[in-house]
Design an enzyme around this catalytic site. Structure first.
Site, PDB file in Angstrom:
ATOM      1  N   ALA A 109       0.733  -1.145  -0.062  1.00 56.19           N
ATOM      2  CA  ALA A 109      -0.026   0.003  -0.166  1.00 56.19           C
ATOM      3  C   ALA A 109       0.931   1.186  -0.086  1.00 56.19           C
ATOM      4  CB  ALA A 109      -0.988   0.023   1.126  1.00 56.19           C
ATOM      5  N   GLY A 143      -7.633  -5.994   0.478  1.00 56.28           N
ATOM      6  CA  GLY A 143      -7.736  -4.676   0.351  1.00 56.28           C
ATOM      7  C   GLY A 143      -9.534  -4.656   0.317  1.00 56.28           C
ATOM      8  N   SER A 144     -10.024  -3.453  -0.270  1.00 55.01           N
ATOM      9  CA  SER A 144     -11.165  -3.509  -0.205  1.00 55.01           C
ATOM     10  C   SER A 144     -12.040  -4.241  -1.527  1.00 55.01           C
ATOM     11  CB  SER A 144     -11.733  -1.961  -0.751  1.00 55.01           C
ATOM     12  OG  SER A 144     -11.231  -1.507  -1.838  1.00 55.01           O
ATOM     13  N   GLU A 175      -8.654 -11.437  -0.310  1.00 53.55           N
ATOM     14  CA  GLU A 175      -9.133 -11.320   0.969  1.00 53.55           C
ATOM     15  C   GLU A 175      -9.742  -9.734   1.210  1.00 53.55           C
ATOM     16  OE1 GLU A 175      -9.736 -10.114   4.501  1.00 53.55           O
ATOM     17  OE2 GLU A 175      -7.517 -10.260   4.823  1.00 53.55           O
ATOM     18  N   CYS A 202     -10.315  -5.692   8.904  1.00 51.93           N
ATOM     19  CA  CYS A 202     -11.368  -6.440   8.205  1.00 51.93           C
ATOM     20  C   CYS A 202     -12.270  -7.567   9.161  1.00 51.93           C
ATOM     21  CB  CYS A 202     -11.168  -7.184   6.954  1.00 51.93           C
ATOM     22  SG  CYS A 202      -9.565  -8.154   7.057  1.00 51.93           S
TER      23      CYS A 202
END
Ligand code: ADP
Length: 477
Positions: A170, A222-223, A244, A278
């Site tokens: 990231a 991530g999203s 994921e 998450c």
């Protein structure tokens, strides 16, 4: 960037700044790579693949053991770097370094257990043999919330399986990634086997990852939106994918549970990493008869949480990652209050004691949350505990499953049969029963529905990097 065994600048020497989210100060400038560097990295990984994949499992294991030892030896300095770059309190950063190192150790062991099998044939002259082989070159994209362990969770099983890898971390946490690569290098990583491309704009690198034919597999954390987009793009070449993604974990306190123990558990798991996880509980279901005692204990615990710079002793709540996250969390809280939720505590950005220079949001408890509120459906990546009151336990399973996500869920109950009913009935990949830490390098981690595809950790974690090949052998030559 670390490409083909060398630390290099971006081709055009461009760099981008990395900020400390606790005070907004620039802590470093790192190379700003793009398409050209991603292609170089893929070429290096492709070239290294035949050599690395033909190493024995024992040799790959030995490399991972060394990397594990080095990571543990460096625990303190790695934790400090993580706190400075990502913001989590130093004790949580130490825990993450240990968790990250666990994946190196786990897969150092698991690599020796990549088994094939033989299968009987209906023909007397025939034998079937099944073998497992590495998928090939892997591309990995990782998030900022767990900036070291999310890397080892992908790199360790990939290398264990015999794959080579290109990683894009990231943009908020490239230094943590560089530290991991430094220790891989120190452990004797052969050139090209693992490569690191840092970039401010993830798109051009992502496009190489989804379109370069030399890449066989994409692994992403991530999203959900970005995960879906990458999966669509990778489908063009039918690349293997592991995703994921987001979550919206229910936290169910059954009527027979101890509300005090449940509240203490929630206070620990909800505010971990300032809610930026998450698997963080996002919908807390509490029976009306126990809500008062539950909220009292939760508030007591939350009021003791000191926000601040993670390096300051006693600090339990670090900053959010950036301004946008503050705004998102704040707007979800405002929307809930406008629709009738009650603020038990928190609900504002913290600006005292110079914290205005960072991205701090007060730990928040919202009571009387209902289905009509955005927070009931949207993932909250922040320190907000939304409490929902229920009357009838029979509706709970349906309510908990009423989400597009399916990552983690938590249940508190004293009844074995209720626990089993929820464990089997919840459509989530990771379930904590009277337990707030259902994760480990040894246990499969991953989600159902919009929370993703595939599992990380455990033996499933290495399977994701292996192809299955079936051979029919005739005895007649
Ligand atoms: P978050 O909201 O948690 O930041 P993202 O999905 O945006 O989640 O980010 C997770 C990772 O995905 C990061 O490494 C980020 O750089 C990367 N990413 C974001 N957008 C893209 C994209 N268009 N292509 C490839 N990677 C991306």
């Amino acid at each position: 960037m670390y490409i083909n065994g060398q630390w290099i600048e971006a081709k055009d020497k461009k760099k981008f700044s990395v900020l400390n989210p606790a005070n907004g100060k620039v802590i470093a400038q790192v190379p700003d790579g793009g398409e050209a560097e991603a292609i170089m990295a893929v070429a290096a990984a492709d070239k290294a693949f035949p050599i690395w994949s033909s190493r024995t499992a024992y040799k790959r294991s030995s490399f991972l053991y060394d990397a594990h030892r080095l990571m543990m030896e460096d625990l303190e300095s790695l934790a400090q770097i993580m706190t400075e770059e990502q913001g989590k309190p130093i004790q949580s950063a130490r825990n993450e370094v240990r968790y990250g190192a666990d994946f190196l150790l786990w897969f150092a062991e698991e690599v020796k257990r990549i088994y094939g099998r033989t299968i009987s044939s209906s023909r007397s002259d025939q034998r079937f043999i099944v073998i497992k082989q590495p998928v090939g070159v892997v591309a990995a994209i990782t998030p900022w919330n767990y900036p070291m362990s999310m890397i080892t969770r992908k790199v360790a099983p990939a290398l264990a399986a015999g794959c080579t890898i290109v990683l894009k971390p990231a943009e908020a946490t490239p230094i943590c990634a560089m530290e991991i690569f430094k220790l891989l290098e120190k452990a004797g990583l052969p050139k090209g086997v693992a490569n690191l491309v840092t970039a401010l704009d993830p798109e051009p690198v992502g496009r190489v990852f989804t379109t370069d034919k030399r890449i066989q597999k994409l692994t992403f954390t991530g999203s959900t939106d970005i995960g879906k987009m990458l999966a669509r793009e990778a489908a063009g070449q039918m690349k293997r994918i592991s995703l994921e993604l987001g979550g919206h974990a229910p936290f169910i306190v059954c009527k027979d549970a101890d509300p005090i123990r449940a509240a203490k558990g929630l206070s620990l798991v909800k505010f971990l990493n300032t809610g930026q996880a998450c698997i963080s509980p996002n919908r807390i279901y509490v029976h009306s008869t126990m809500k008062e005692s539950f909220l009292k204990m939760l508030k007591e615990k939350v009021d003791l949480m000191i926000p601040g710079n993670g390096m300051t002793p006693g600090v339990k709540i670090g900053p959010l990652v950036n301004e946008a996250e503050i705004e998102k969390v704040n707007s979800q809280v405002k929307d809930a209050v406008n629709h009738g939720a009650t603020l038990v505590t928190g609900g504002f950005r913290i600006i005292d004691n110079e914290l205005d220079k960072g991205y701090f949001y007060a730990p928040t408890i919202l009571d009387n949350v209902t289905k009509e509120m955005r927070i009931y459906r949207e993932e909250t990546f922040g320190p907000v505990a939304p409490v929902i009151t229920y009357e009838d336990e029979d509706d709970l399973l349906k309510m908990a499953n009423d989400t597009d996500y399916g990552l983690a869920a938590y249940v508190y109950t004293k009844s074995y049969s209720t626990a089993m009913k929820f464990f089997e009935g919840l459509n989530f990949g990771i379930i904590g029963i009277n337990d707030i830490n259902p994760t480990s390098a040894a246990a499969p981690f991953g989600g159902m529905k919009m929370s993703g595809i595939g599992r990380e950790g455990a033996f499933e974690g290495i399977e994701e990097y292996l192809e299955t090949k079936s051979g029919g052998f005739s005895l007649n030559t």
